[in-house]
Design a protein around this motif. Sequence first.
Motif, PDB file in Angstrom:
ATOM      1  N   VAL A   2      -1.648  -4.265  -8.247  1.00 43.54           N
ATOM      2  CA  VAL A   2      -2.180  -4.205  -6.999  1.00 43.54           C
ATOM      3  C   VAL A   2      -3.979  -2.924  -7.796  1.00 43.54           C
ATOM      4  O   VAL A   2      -3.665  -3.053  -8.669  1.00 43.54           O
ATOM      5  CB  VAL A   2      -2.014  -2.870  -5.944  1.00 43.54           C
ATOM      6  CG1 VAL A   2      -1.223  -3.067  -4.983  1.00 43.54           C
ATOM      7  CG2 VAL A   2      -2.315  -1.340  -6.369  1.00 43.54           C
ATOM      8  N   GLN A  18       0.619  -1.104   0.012  1.00 40.62           N
ATOM      9  CA  GLN A  18      -0.077  -0.088  -0.402  1.00 40.62           C
ATOM     10  C   GLN A  18       0.911   0.895   0.114  1.00 40.62           C
ATOM     11  O   GLN A  18       0.316   1.985  -1.211  1.00 40.62           O
ATOM     12  CB  GLN A  18      -0.581  -0.055   1.106  1.00 40.62           C
ATOM     13  CG  GLN A  18      -2.093   0.699   1.227  1.00 40.62           C
ATOM     14  CD  GLN A  18      -2.744   1.174   2.645  1.00 40.62           C
ATOM     15  OE1 GLN A  18      -1.768   0.517   3.606  1.00 40.62           O
ATOM     16  NE2 GLN A  18      -3.709   2.567   2.842  1.00 40.62           N
ATOM     17  N   LEU A  32      -7.308  -1.101  -2.701  1.00 44.31           N
ATOM     18  CA  LEU A  32      -6.336  -0.160  -2.894  1.00 44.31           C
ATOM     19  C   LEU A  32      -7.313   1.285  -1.700  1.00 44.31           C
ATOM     20  O   LEU A  32      -7.005   0.909  -0.833  1.00 44.31           O
ATOM     21  CB  LEU A  32      -5.469   0.453  -3.670  1.00 44.31           C
ATOM     22  CG  LEU A  32      -4.554   1.503  -3.581  1.00 44.31           C
ATOM     23  CD1 LEU A  32      -2.916   1.219  -2.681  1.00 44.31           C
ATOM     24  CD2 LEU A  32      -4.321   2.013  -4.978  1.00 44.31           C
TER      25      LEU A  32
END
Length: 228
Positions: free
Chosen positions: A78, A41, A83
């Motif tokens: 991702v 992240q 996310l």
Amino acid sequence: MRHENSVFHDILKWVPWDVFDRLVDKHGSDHRVRRLRTRDQFIALLFGQLSGAVSLREVVGGLKSHEARLYHLGTRPVERSTLADANARRPNAVFGELLTTMVAQAQRGLRRKVGEGLYLIDSTGLYLAGGGAEWARFSAKVCGAKAHVIYDANADRPIYAAVTPANCHDITAAKAMPIVPGSTYVFDLGYYDYGWWAKLDAAGCRIVTRFKTNTPLSVTSENAVPEG
């Protein structure tokens, strides 16, 4: 073909990952996480910031276009929804405390050169819109946040920042800010709190602010002013 590291890879080398991992454990941000680690992240958000992305779709698309290099960054592609969920649900204190740690490291050499620090404290309002802004609802029609900043006048840059809902009082956020002993702090009437001032004084700090008209003052000594 020989692999060559990207500039982004070199930037990530400056991140104290041992500190980052300790913060992840401290705040439990990877607890029961299966698809997107806090490290992934962070790398995605940093990529978005440095690439000038203005949406999660741009962040995800940009990382996807460099998919062959992601392995060497220690991350992976991702999904936008994953996310978005991480940004909404994970504790942001991991990133805030990481910033504080890195700024402190950067400041060591500067303090040796300029001596005692001069820090300006203030806040600014941030209008929010779109999904994920409900945590900062200010009224029936408005979502707003507030950024609380300590600005280093000598380094000409912020050294601390925290984001709260817009109805958080400035002094409430200030009490959570780190104090550098022996420094001078400058702030306005939003930080009018005798208890907090006493804490600064106990750390050997000087305070520059304005008095309210009803502030009780007493003269403890008088000093002559030299001519000129």
